[in-house]
Design an enzyme around this catalytic site. Structure first.
Site, PDB file in Angstrom:
ATOM      1  N   ASP A 187     -11.841 -28.504  42.721  1.00  0.00           N
ATOM      2  CA  ASP A 187     -12.230 -27.776  41.517  1.00  0.00           C
ATOM      3  C   ASP A 187     -13.227 -26.625  41.649  1.00  0.00           C
ATOM      4  O   ASP A 187     -13.886 -26.662  42.768  1.00  0.00           O
ATOM      5  CB  ASP A 187     -12.939 -28.757  40.289  1.00  0.00           C
ATOM      6  CG  ASP A 187     -11.641 -29.764  39.741  1.00  0.00           C
ATOM      7  OD1 ASP A 187     -10.659 -29.416  39.922  1.00  0.00           O
ATOM      8  OD2 ASP A 187     -12.365 -30.872  39.271  1.00  0.00           O
ATOM      9  N   TYR A 188     -13.397 -25.861  40.790  1.00  0.00           N
ATOM     10  CA  TYR A 188     -14.090 -24.416  40.758  1.00  0.00           C
ATOM     11  C   TYR A 188     -15.742 -25.060  40.779  1.00  0.00           C
ATOM     12  O   TYR A 188     -16.652 -24.443  41.716  1.00  0.00           O
ATOM     13  CB  TYR A 188     -14.134 -23.860  39.481  1.00  0.00           C
ATOM     14  CG  TYR A 188     -15.051 -22.627  39.251  1.00  0.00           C
ATOM     15  CD1 TYR A 188     -14.890 -21.378  39.947  1.00  0.00           C
ATOM     16  CD2 TYR A 188     -15.975 -22.807  38.515  1.00  0.00           C
ATOM     17  CE1 TYR A 188     -15.709 -20.637  39.900  1.00  0.00           C
ATOM     18  CE2 TYR A 188     -16.869 -21.620  37.945  1.00  0.00           C
ATOM     19  CZ  TYR A 188     -16.719 -20.483  38.830  1.00  0.00           C
ATOM     20  OH  TYR A 188     -17.572 -19.305  38.623  1.00  0.00           O
TER      21      TYR A 188
END
Length: 143
Positions: free
Chosen positions: A42-43
């Site tokens: 994920d970011y």
């Protein structure tokens, strides 16, 4: 000959080479044509990312049917009690159904690189670290 790259993806970097919102991407760090991430982070996550130009390797690593174990060091608020760890081991309910069981154990804080912003630190709330191993990799499963 196939290439396999190991990359320590920083916090707040997209796990792809382009982004419509102009956020930092892998292209800002990796200048190797023809490689693609095998799986993703994920970011807001950081850590080891495997990139390859071999489609077969990418598929084996990222396809959930192969159930390759992926281990994460996870910081959590508070001190988890045994029933909470047992629920993780049994598979927790997510928005789209029950996740497969996980391996989980308490661990000491890892010796990690300095990060901007720093890893969460709250004076009044203790934090703990868990080693979490999953084989499923559903969206936001570790969070």
């Amino acid at each position: 000959m196939s290439r396999l790259l190991l990359f320590n993806k920083p916090f707040q970097v997209m796990c792809q080479f382009t982004d419509r919102e102009n956020r930092p991407t892998l292209a800002d760090f990796i200048d190797v044509p023809g490689v693609y991430a095998a799986g993703r982070l994920d970011y807001d996550s950081e850590g080891l990312l495997i990139l390859t130009d071999a489609g077969r390797w990418q598929q084996i690593i990222s396809d959930p049917k192969h159930k390759l174990p992926k281990t994460y060091c996870v910081q959590v608020e508070g001190i988890p009690e045994q029933p909470s760890l047992d629920r993780l081991r049994g598979g927790v309910k997510l928005g789209d159904g029950r996740a497969q069981p996980s391996r989980v154990r308490a661990m000491t804080a890892p010796d990690v690189w300095e990060r901007r912003p720093p890893i969460r630190s709250r004076k009044l709330i203790p934090t703990s670290w868990l080693e979490l191993t999953i084989t499923q990799g559903r969206n936001r499963q570790v969070r």
